[in-house]
Design a protein around this motif. Structure first.
Motif, PDB file in Angstrom:
ATOM      1  N   LEU A 145      -6.636  -6.467  -2.595  1.00 27.37           N
ATOM      2  CA  LEU A 145      -5.266  -6.929  -2.379  1.00 27.37           C
ATOM      3  C   LEU A 145      -4.635  -7.367  -3.698  1.00 27.37           C
ATOM      4  CD1 LEU A 145      -5.649  -8.945   0.943  1.00 27.37           C
ATOM      5  CD2 LEU A 145      -4.294  -6.863   0.603  1.00 27.37           C
ATOM      6  N   LEU A 193      -1.352  -5.646  -5.273  1.00 27.42           N
ATOM      7  CA  LEU A 193      -0.167  -6.442  -5.619  1.00 27.42           C
ATOM      8  C   LEU A 193       0.191  -6.270  -7.090  1.00 27.42           C
ATOM      9  CD1 LEU A 193      -0.979  -9.663  -3.601  1.00 27.42           C
ATOM     10  CD2 LEU A 193       0.998  -8.169  -3.242  1.00 27.42           C
ATOM     11  N   LEU A 224      -8.162  -3.470   6.183  1.00 25.05           N
ATOM     12  CA  LEU A 224      -6.908  -4.109   5.782  1.00 25.05           C
ATOM     13  C   LEU A 224      -5.704  -3.485   6.483  1.00 25.05           C
ATOM     14  CD1 LEU A 224      -7.609  -4.534   1.961  1.00 25.05           C
ATOM     15  CD2 LEU A 224      -7.545  -6.350   3.696  1.00 25.05           C
ATOM     16  N   LEU A 234      -2.277  -5.788   6.721  1.00 27.69           N
ATOM     17  CA  LEU A 234      -2.052  -6.297   5.364  1.00 27.69           C
ATOM     18  C   LEU A 234      -1.657  -5.199   4.390  1.00 27.69           C
ATOM     19  CD1 LEU A 234      -4.843  -8.973   5.055  1.00 27.69           C
ATOM     20  CD2 LEU A 234      -2.388  -9.358   4.850  1.00 27.69           C
ATOM     21  N   VAL A 235      -2.076  -3.974   4.671  1.00 22.91           N
ATOM     22  CA  VAL A 235      -1.659  -2.830   3.861  1.00 22.91           C
ATOM     23  C   VAL A 235      -1.211  -1.713   4.794  1.00 22.91           C
ATOM     24  CG1 VAL A 235      -3.244  -3.378   1.962  1.00 22.91           C
ATOM     25  CG2 VAL A 235      -3.950  -1.764   3.714  1.00 22.91           C
ATOM     26  N   GLU A 275      -0.038   0.284   0.128  1.00 20.81           N
ATOM     27  CA  GLU A 275       0.786  -0.803  -0.399  1.00 20.81           C
ATOM     28  C   GLU A 275       0.574  -2.023   0.474  1.00 20.81           C
ATOM     29  OE1 GLU A 275       4.916   0.051  -1.217  1.00 20.81           O
ATOM     30  OE2 GLU A 275       4.451   2.191  -1.365  1.00 20.81           O
ATOM     31  N   VAL A 276       0.708  -3.198  -0.123  1.00 19.94           N
ATOM     32  CA  VAL A 276       0.584  -4.451   0.622  1.00 19.94           C
ATOM     33  C   VAL A 276       1.840  -4.646   1.467  1.00 19.94           C
ATOM     34  CG1 VAL A 276       0.418  -6.968   0.409  1.00 19.94           C
ATOM     35  CG2 VAL A 276      -0.906  -5.486  -1.119  1.00 19.94           C
ATOM     36  N   ASP A 277       1.645  -5.082   2.704  1.00 16.74           N
ATOM     37  CA  ASP A 277       2.761  -5.431   3.582  1.00 16.74           C
ATOM     38  C   ASP A 277       3.138  -6.880   3.280  1.00 16.74           C
ATOM     39  OD1 ASP A 277       4.037  -6.679   5.932  1.00 16.74           O
ATOM     40  OD2 ASP A 277       3.786  -4.697   6.835  1.00 16.74           O
ATOM     41  N   ASP A 278       4.281  -7.072   2.630  1.00 18.87           N
ATOM     42  CA  ASP A 278       4.692  -8.409   2.190  1.00 18.87           C
ATOM     43  C   ASP A 278       4.849  -9.388   3.346  1.00 18.87           C
ATOM     44  OD1 ASP A 278       4.711  -7.636  -0.479  1.00 18.87           O
ATOM     45  OD2 ASP A 278       6.823  -7.046  -0.424  1.00 18.87           O
ATOM     46  N   LEU A 298       1.436 -10.443   4.569  1.00 21.47           N
ATOM     47  CA  LEU A 298       0.819 -11.306   3.565  1.00 21.47           C
ATOM     48  C   LEU A 298       1.432 -12.706   3.629  1.00 21.47           C
ATOM     49  CD1 LEU A 298      -1.214 -11.595   1.267  1.00 21.47           C
ATOM     50  CD2 LEU A 298       0.588 -10.839  -0.297  1.00 21.47           C
TER      51      LEU A 298
END
Length: 115
Positions: free
Chosen positions: A22, A26, A54, A59-60, A72-75, A78
């Motif tokens: 993660l 990021l 994840l 989360l991604v 990609e990270v899910d803002d 997160l």
């Protein structure tokens, strides 16, 4: 104070490799199993399995990029995880403060009994 915790989410981030992944996502904005495996002491296959975990908890998110999936990270997810961690931390701070007050009261009573 009752804190609602998503056990699946915390199980997913409980693994140090996934937390490092993660961090890298990021830092880089996005990545593939291959690009992540180049920066971690873990095989590409293991990274791919961690990414599935994840992704399952949100989360991604992965999109197909040629022969690989780009993650990609899910803002929002997160932020939800961070909010849960803060809430759990606050709840434990309150519990520990109460334990400290009880311990201090016991110590004060013992001191008073000796006098």
């Amino acid at each position: 104070m009752t804190t609602s915790v998503d056990d699946d989410l915390w199980s997913a981030v409980g693994d140090p490799t996934r937390r490092r992944m993660l961090d890298l996502l990021l830092e880089q904005g996005a990545g593939t199993a291959t690009s992540l495996s180049e920066r971690l002491p873990v095989t590409r296959q293991a990274i791919a399995k961690h990414l599935v975990v994840l992704d399952r908890v949100g989360l991604v998110h992965g999109t197909t990029a040629g022969r690989e999936r780009r993650y990609e990270v899910d803002d929002e997810q997160l932020e939800r995880a961070v909010a849960q961690l803060n809430a759990v931390g606050s709840a434990w701070d309150a519990r520990l403060a109460r334990i400290k007050r009880i311990a201090e009261a016991i110590a004060a009573n013992k001191t008073n009994e000796k006098e």
